[in-house]
Scaffold this active site. Structure first.
Site, PDB file in Angstrom:
ATOM      1  CG  HIS A   1       2.214   2.553  14.506  1.00  0.00           C
ATOM      2  ND1 HIS A   1       2.675   3.435  15.462  1.00  0.00           N
ATOM      3  CD2 HIS A   1       0.893   2.336  14.795  1.00  0.00           C
ATOM      4  CE1 HIS A   1       1.676   3.758  16.275  1.00  0.00           C
ATOM      5  NE2 HIS A   1       0.589   3.096  15.896  1.00  0.00           N
TER       6      HIS A   1
ATOM      7  N   GLY B   1       0.824  -1.201   0.000  1.00  0.00           N
ATOM      8  CA  GLY B   1       0.000   0.000   0.000  1.00  0.00           C
ATOM      9  C   GLY B   1       0.854   1.244   0.000  1.00  0.00           C
ATOM     10  CB  SER B   2       0.338   4.532   1.647  1.00  0.00           C
ATOM     11  OG  SER B   2       1.041   5.751   1.779  1.00  0.00           O
TER      12      SER B   2
END
EC number: 1.1.1.86
Length: 334
Positions: free
Chosen positions: A107, A26-27
């Site tokens: 994260h 994804g991003s």
């Protein structure tokens, strides 16, 4: 003052000769993968079949199911949404881990709150760019970078820190600077920033300002301009040079109003509420609520999202943005 690591600070390339699996495309996933590949590293992609699978193949990568990618790799970067990482890890990554593999995150949520508990013989570290994936990729291609944080949670191999810095350099982050943190600090401060200021705090401030003006009889369109549209102008000034730059750039009337009225809005009670939000994060109350709601098919999440979608400020904003062709509109229609 914390130490900032730049290109010249990373003299050992601990990532060289290792196969890196990027889990998710994804991003952040596409940016990490392409930057590492451009820097000469051996990168494969692990994702489930779908549009991202095809996109990764079109971008020239070897693409595998997650379990196969994890089995092949020495370094496994997990770039999936927080809410699905735990299940994917348990079912597809953990069974394929070997001693001295490295498990990497952007994260710290799932490690810090114990959703993912890696075996003790696996390195665990974090490399977290402080910007969205498209910016990580674009700045890299332009020869600059987005700064990043790194942290080490487990280091049985003795080279986790070198690997983390090499990975950060591989995605270009050391061009801008990389700061050392911990999984605890990164996770708790990131969640607090999102909830109290960047997302939760800002949206409620804007909505409350809009409602105050409309309820006082002012036109909704004028209220929108004053409390939402112009927000970007002010934030850009702070982004470029801090609060002093913003105050230097605005009128004396606006600056005086800042000083005398700001404390009437953000009162000591508001700061106490911020402390309560931080306390909920630190104690795991927020993570428990999020995880339980995820297990309940995000019933609360979807209800809250739907409630906010119907706010008057959204309808007014869609109409006004149509008047401004210089804005690349991203209105979300449902």
């Amino acid at each position: 003052m914390t130490t900032v690591y730049y290109d010249q600070s990373v003299t050992k390339d601990a990532l060289q000769g290792k196969k890196v699996a990027i889990i998710g495309y994804g991003s952040q996933g596409h940016a990490h993968a392409q930057n590492l590949k451009d820097n000469g590293y051996d990168v494969i992609i692990g994702i489930r079949p779908g549009c991202s699978f095809d996109k990764a193949k079109d971008d020239g990568f070897e693409v595998y199911p997650v379990d196969e990618a994890a089995k092949q790799a020495d370094v496994i970067m997990v770039l999936l949404p927080d809410e699905i990482q735990g299940q994917v890890y348990k079912e597809e990554i953990e069974p394929n881990l070997e001693a001295n593999n490295a498990l990497v995150f952007a994260h710290g949520f799932n490690i810090h709150f114990g959703v993912i508990q890696p075996p003790e013989n696996v390195d665990v570290f974090l490399v977290a760019p402080k910007g969205p994936g498209h910016l990580v990729r674009r700045t890299f291609a332009e020869g600059s970078a987005v700064p990043a944080l790194f942290a080490v949670e487990q280091d049985p191999s003795g080279e986790a820190r070198d690997l983390a810095l090499s990975y950060a350099k591989g995605i270009g982050a050391t061009r801008a600077g990389v700061l050392e943190t911990s999984f605890k600090e990164e996770t708790e401060t990131d969640l607090f920033g999102e909830q109290a200021v960047l997302c939760g705090g800002t949206t409620k401030l804007v909505q409350s300002g809009f409602e105050t003006l409309v309820e006082a009889g002012y036109q909704p369109e004028i209220a929108y301009f004053e409390v939402l549209h112009e927000m970007k102008l002010i934030v850009d000034l702070m982004y470029e040079g801090g609060m002093e730059n913003m105050r230097y750039s605005i009128s004396n009337t606006a600056e005086f109003g800042d000083y005398v009225s700001g404390p009437r809005i953000i009162t000591p009670d508001v700061k106490d509420n911020m402390k309560a939000v931080l306390d909920d994060i630190q104690k795991g109350n927020f993570s428990d609520r999020f995880i339980k709601d995820n297990q309940n098919n995000f019933e609360e999440f979807h209800k809250l999202r739907e409630e906010q979608h119907g706010h008057q400020i959204e309808a007014v904003g869609r109409e006004l943005r149509d008047m401004m062709p210089f804005i690349k509109s991203k209105s979300i229609e449902k």
